[in-house]
Design a protein around this motif. Sequence first.
Motif, PDB file in Angstrom:
ATOM      1  N   SER A  20      59.888 -78.883  23.985  1.00  0.00           N
ATOM      2  CA  SER A  20      59.056 -77.719  24.263  1.00  0.00           C
ATOM      3  C   SER A  20      59.882 -76.449  24.063  1.00  0.00           C
ATOM      4  O   SER A  20      61.086 -76.444  24.242  1.00  0.00           O
ATOM      5  CB  SER A  20      58.514 -77.775  25.697  1.00  0.00           C
ATOM      6  OG  SER A  20      59.574 -77.740  26.626  1.00  0.00           O
ATOM      7  N   ARG A  21      59.218 -75.372  23.718  1.00  0.00           N
ATOM      8  CA  ARG A  21      59.918 -74.124  23.435  1.00  0.00           C
ATOM      9  C   ARG A  21      60.091 -73.305  24.709  1.00  0.00           C
ATOM     10  O   ARG A  21      59.378 -73.493  25.686  1.00  0.00           O
ATOM     11  CB  ARG A  21      59.131 -73.305  22.405  1.00  0.00           C
ATOM     12  CG  ARG A  21      57.711 -73.052  22.806  1.00  0.00           C
ATOM     13  CD  ARG A  21      56.963 -72.194  21.808  1.00  0.00           C
ATOM     14  NE  ARG A  21      57.420 -70.819  21.810  1.00  0.00           N
ATOM     15  CZ  ARG A  21      56.772 -69.842  21.183  1.00  0.00           C
ATOM     16  NH1 ARG A  21      55.667 -70.104  20.520  1.00  0.00           N
ATOM     17  NH2 ARG A  21      57.223 -68.608  21.217  1.00  0.00           N
ATOM     18  N   ASP A  22      61.077 -72.399  24.677  1.00  0.00           N
ATOM     19  CA  ASP A  22      61.289 -71.485  25.803  1.00  0.00           C
ATOM     20  C   ASP A  22      60.363 -70.287  25.641  1.00  0.00           C
ATOM     21  O   ASP A  22      60.239 -69.720  24.554  1.00  0.00           O
ATOM     22  CB  ASP A  22      62.746 -71.022  25.838  1.00  0.00           C
ATOM     23  CG  ASP A  22      63.700 -72.164  26.172  1.00  0.00           C
ATOM     24  OD1 ASP A  22      63.278 -73.059  26.924  1.00  0.00           O
ATOM     25  OD2 ASP A  22      64.839 -72.148  25.674  1.00  0.00           O
ATOM     26  N   TRP A  23      59.725 -69.890  26.756  1.00  0.00           N
ATOM     27  CA  TRP A  23      58.785 -68.773  26.716  1.00  0.00           C
ATOM     28  C   TRP A  23      59.405 -67.565  27.392  1.00  0.00           C
ATOM     29  O   TRP A  23      60.046 -67.663  28.431  1.00  0.00           O
ATOM     30  CB  TRP A  23      57.488 -69.158  27.420  1.00  0.00           C
ATOM     31  CG  TRP A  23      56.718 -70.215  26.704  1.00  0.00           C
ATOM     32  CD1 TRP A  23      56.901 -71.562  26.809  1.00  0.00           C
ATOM     33  CD2 TRP A  23      55.674 -70.026  25.760  1.00  0.00           C
ATOM     34  NE1 TRP A  23      56.031 -72.220  25.993  1.00  0.00           N
ATOM     35  CE2 TRP A  23      55.256 -71.308  25.342  1.00  0.00           C
ATOM     36  CE3 TRP A  23      55.044 -68.904  25.230  1.00  0.00           C
ATOM     37  CZ2 TRP A  23      54.244 -71.495  24.410  1.00  0.00           C
ATOM     38  CZ3 TRP A  23      54.031 -69.082  24.304  1.00  0.00           C
ATOM     39  CH2 TRP A  23      53.647 -70.373  23.901  1.00  0.00           C
ATOM     40  N   ASP A  24      59.188 -66.400  26.790  1.00  0.00           N
ATOM     41  CA  ASP A  24      59.642 -65.146  27.371  1.00  0.00           C
ATOM     42  C   ASP A  24      58.981 -64.974  28.732  1.00  0.00           C
ATOM     43  O   ASP A  24      57.812 -65.294  28.913  1.00  0.00           O
ATOM     44  CB  ASP A  24      59.267 -63.990  26.436  1.00  0.00           C
ATOM     45  CG  ASP A  24      59.663 -62.642  27.004  1.00  0.00           C
ATOM     46  OD1 ASP A  24      58.787 -62.000  27.620  1.00  0.00           O
ATOM     47  OD2 ASP A  24      60.822 -62.260  26.832  1.00  0.00           O
ATOM     48  N   GLU A  25      59.741 -64.457  29.719  1.00  0.00           N
ATOM     49  CA  GLU A  25      59.233 -64.319  31.081  1.00  0.00           C
ATOM     50  C   GLU A  25      57.966 -63.472  31.127  1.00  0.00           C
ATOM     51  O   GLU A  25      57.020 -63.791  31.849  1.00  0.00           O
ATOM     52  CB  GLU A  25      60.313 -63.697  31.977  1.00  0.00           C
ATOM     53  CG  GLU A  25      61.416 -64.650  32.386  1.00  0.00           C
ATOM     54  CD  GLU A  25      60.898 -65.746  33.296  1.00  0.00           C
ATOM     55  OE1 GLU A  25      60.029 -65.470  34.156  1.00  0.00           O
ATOM     56  OE2 GLU A  25      61.342 -66.899  33.149  1.00  0.00           O
ATOM     57  N   ARG A  26      57.939 -62.394  30.359  1.00  0.00           N
ATOM     58  CA  ARG A  26      56.776 -61.517  30.381  1.00  0.00           C
ATOM     59  C   ARG A  26      55.547 -62.230  29.791  1.00  0.00           C
ATOM     60  O   ARG A  26      54.440 -62.108  30.310  1.00  0.00           O
ATOM     61  CB  ARG A  26      57.078 -60.236  29.604  1.00  0.00           C
ATOM     62  CG  ARG A  26      56.013 -59.166  29.735  1.00  0.00           C
ATOM     63  CD  ARG A  26      56.504 -57.847  29.195  1.00  0.00           C
ATOM     64  NE  ARG A  26      57.640 -57.348  29.964  1.00  0.00           N
ATOM     65  CZ  ARG A  26      58.278 -56.213  29.697  1.00  0.00           C
ATOM     66  NH1 ARG A  26      57.892 -55.471  28.670  1.00  0.00           N
ATOM     67  NH2 ARG A  26      59.295 -55.828  30.444  1.00  0.00           N
ATOM     68  N   VAL A  27      55.771 -63.017  28.706  1.00  0.00           N
ATOM     69  CA  VAL A  27      54.674 -63.769  28.101  1.00  0.00           C
ATOM     70  C   VAL A  27      54.185 -64.842  29.068  1.00  0.00           C
ATOM     71  O   VAL A  27      52.979 -65.036  29.257  1.00  0.00           O
ATOM     72  CB  VAL A  27      55.121 -64.405  26.773  1.00  0.00           C
ATOM     73  CG1 VAL A  27      54.028 -65.302  26.213  1.00  0.00           C
ATOM     74  CG2 VAL A  27      55.489 -63.326  25.758  1.00  0.00           C
ATOM     75  N   ALA A  28      55.137 -65.546  29.698  1.00  0.00           N
ATOM     76  CA  ALA A  28      54.769 -66.596  30.647  1.00  0.00           C
ATOM     77  C   ALA A  28      54.002 -66.015  31.827  1.00  0.00           C
ATOM     78  O   ALA A  28      53.034 -66.617  32.315  1.00  0.00           O
ATOM     79  CB  ALA A  28      56.020 -67.323  31.140  1.00  0.00           C
ATOM     80  N   ASP A  29      54.416 -64.833  32.270  1.00  0.00           N
ATOM     81  CA  ASP A  29      53.720 -64.197  33.387  1.00  0.00           C
ATOM     82  C   ASP A  29      52.290 -63.834  32.997  1.00  0.00           C
ATOM     83  O   ASP A  29      51.350 -64.022  33.770  1.00  0.00           O
ATOM     84  CB  ASP A  29      54.489 -62.938  33.811  1.00  0.00           C
ATOM     85  CG  ASP A  29      53.954 -62.351  35.106  1.00  0.00           C
ATOM     86  OD1 ASP A  29      54.106 -62.998  36.158  1.00  0.00           O
ATOM     87  OD2 ASP A  29      53.375 -61.242  35.056  1.00  0.00           O
ATOM     88  N   GLY A  30      52.114 -63.350  31.763  1.00  0.00           N
ATOM     89  CA  GLY A  30      50.775 -63.009  31.297  1.00  0.00           C
ATOM     90  C   GLY A  30      49.891 -64.235  31.159  1.00  0.00           C
ATOM     91  O   GLY A  30      48.704 -64.214  31.523  1.00  0.00           O
ATOM     92  N   MET A  31      50.476 -65.322  30.658  1.00  0.00           N
ATOM     93  CA  MET A  31      49.700 -66.554  30.506  1.00  0.00           C
ATOM     94  C   MET A  31      49.328 -67.137  31.868  1.00  0.00           C
ATOM     95  O   MET A  31      48.255 -67.713  32.043  1.00  0.00           O
ATOM     96  CB  MET A  31      50.472 -67.572  29.680  1.00  0.00           C
ATOM     97  CG  MET A  31      50.549 -67.217  28.201  1.00  0.00           C
ATOM     98  SD  MET A  31      51.144 -68.580  27.176  1.00  0.00           S
ATOM     99  CE  MET A  31      52.801 -68.761  27.814  1.00  0.00           C
ATOM    100  N   ALA A  32      50.236 -66.969  32.846  1.00  0.00           N
ATOM    101  CA  ALA A  32      49.939 -67.455  34.191  1.00  0.00           C
ATOM    102  C   ALA A  32      48.727 -66.725  34.769  1.00  0.00           C
ATOM    103  O   ALA A  32      47.882 -67.327  35.444  1.00  0.00           O
ATOM    104  CB  ALA A  32      51.153 -67.270  35.097  1.00  0.00           C
ATOM    105  N   LYS A  33      48.620 -65.430  34.489  1.00  0.00           N
ATOM    106  CA  LYS A  33      47.461 -64.669  34.963  1.00  0.00           C
ATOM    107  C   LYS A  33      46.179 -65.168  34.298  1.00  0.00           C
ATOM    108  O   LYS A  33      45.129 -65.257  34.940  1.00  0.00           O
ATOM    109  CB  LYS A  33      47.670 -63.177  34.683  1.00  0.00           C
ATOM    110  CG  LYS A  33      48.777 -62.546  35.524  1.00  0.00           C
ATOM    111  CD  LYS A  33      48.955 -61.073  35.188  1.00  0.00           C
ATOM    112  CE  LYS A  33      50.052 -60.448  36.041  1.00  0.00           C
ATOM    113  NZ  LYS A  33      50.276 -59.019  35.712  1.00  0.00           N
ATOM    114  N   VAL A  34      46.274 -65.502  32.993  1.00  0.00           N
ATOM    115  CA  VAL A  34      45.107 -66.040  32.287  1.00  0.00           C
ATOM    116  C   VAL A  34      44.687 -67.373  32.897  1.00  0.00           C
ATOM    117  O   VAL A  34      43.496 -67.624  33.121  1.00  0.00           O
ATOM    118  CB  VAL A  34      45.414 -66.213  30.787  1.00  0.00           C
ATOM    119  CG1 VAL A  34      44.278 -66.954  30.079  1.00  0.00           C
ATOM    120  CG2 VAL A  34      45.658 -64.863  30.128  1.00  0.00           C
TER     121      VAL A  34
END
Length: 413
Positions: A20-34
Amino acid sequence: DRQIAREASERPKREASQGSRDWDERVADGMAKVLGEILTENNRLARNDLERRIRTGTGARDFRGRCCGAPDTPLPGEEEDFVARILREHTSHSALRDMAGTVMEQAGEIFSRVQQRGKDDGMSMDAETEVKVLRDVVKECLIRHVLKLINMDNSGTSAAGSHDAGLLATPQGYFGGDLDSFGRDVIRDLMEKGYGYQDDFVDDNTVRDVFKEIEYMEYDGKLVEVQQQKMTGYRSDKIQWLTYEALDREKQPGLVTLMKKMISIPFELNKKCSLYLQANSTFQISYYAKGAYYKRHIDGGYEDLNNGRKITAIFYANPCWSEADGGQLRVYKRKLNPFQIEHMKSKGQEVPDQTKHEVEEDIVPLGGRLVLFRSRDIPHEVLPSGGKRFAVSLWLMGPAGPGDQPEGHHAKT
């Protein structure tokens, strides 16, 4: 932010999935909100579905209470029970952020397969439909992943409190119904020839349900090739390991019915044959596409080759299958085990050549047929399949010895 940081520090760290790939913290935070929005949209429809599956045992293990397996109840001053609490922990913002990358990657793979299937069938989706379908795929992947994590946590808790190396399938301790699924001929053939099979193990409706449910699993990309054996040309089927506890009771009623009955097999065989088999609820689902095969092999062995497997049980979920469709289970003549060889030598008898492989029977994988054979003694193979062929296998562990000696170690049939 402080609340999120506190939740993240309190949650156990999980290793990232291999590949699995590493996700940028800001991107991961945005996806968590989704993901959080998906859980709560439409009057919390997805979250309610997730909680329903947990509470009804759908796709998750049963939960035990704080003491002696009693039902969990809130402590004084608490308003939520154990299920609500563990659900809250696994759907918090920090938990969703941890799983966001995995969930989105899984959803992307499934959505790509859906698109490709549509193109192959000459169909396409407009932009609005694509967004709706993708959101539904993400929702289902999210629910499944949360259930998987809860299942893993609960399995670890159960294992930590277990002191049993393997649960002996004691007939007196089985309360799931009559232990009478196999006729006298099947039991006799198993003990004398090393294999036997029972037709109409379950009814036709269950066979059709199991076929559709496995077909959906294959469509969903859950069955995978055994790469090492495929590379050597040893086999070309696809498989998935699945436990009874992980089944969706509402969406997989056929597999629930089948596996529940197959779980009773070691209890019945111990009652009738004294094989000292252990209970097991982990199954292998296999899919043979047209032309797929599995070359001659043996599931178990003795001494250095002993992997614990004693009896192999294989159920076929192939409605309308005929001999012309191929895919037969080719059973070879039973090999003499060390007990039999030693017995013959002690009697001064000549031991036959054990390197020869003589075909005993080609068993057609008819829908509803269940085959039993001795894992350590019966070489077998799957001949090339002429169409979509599904099977559900269960391996029953047991010691070499009881029921394997030449005489006096099993009940008469």
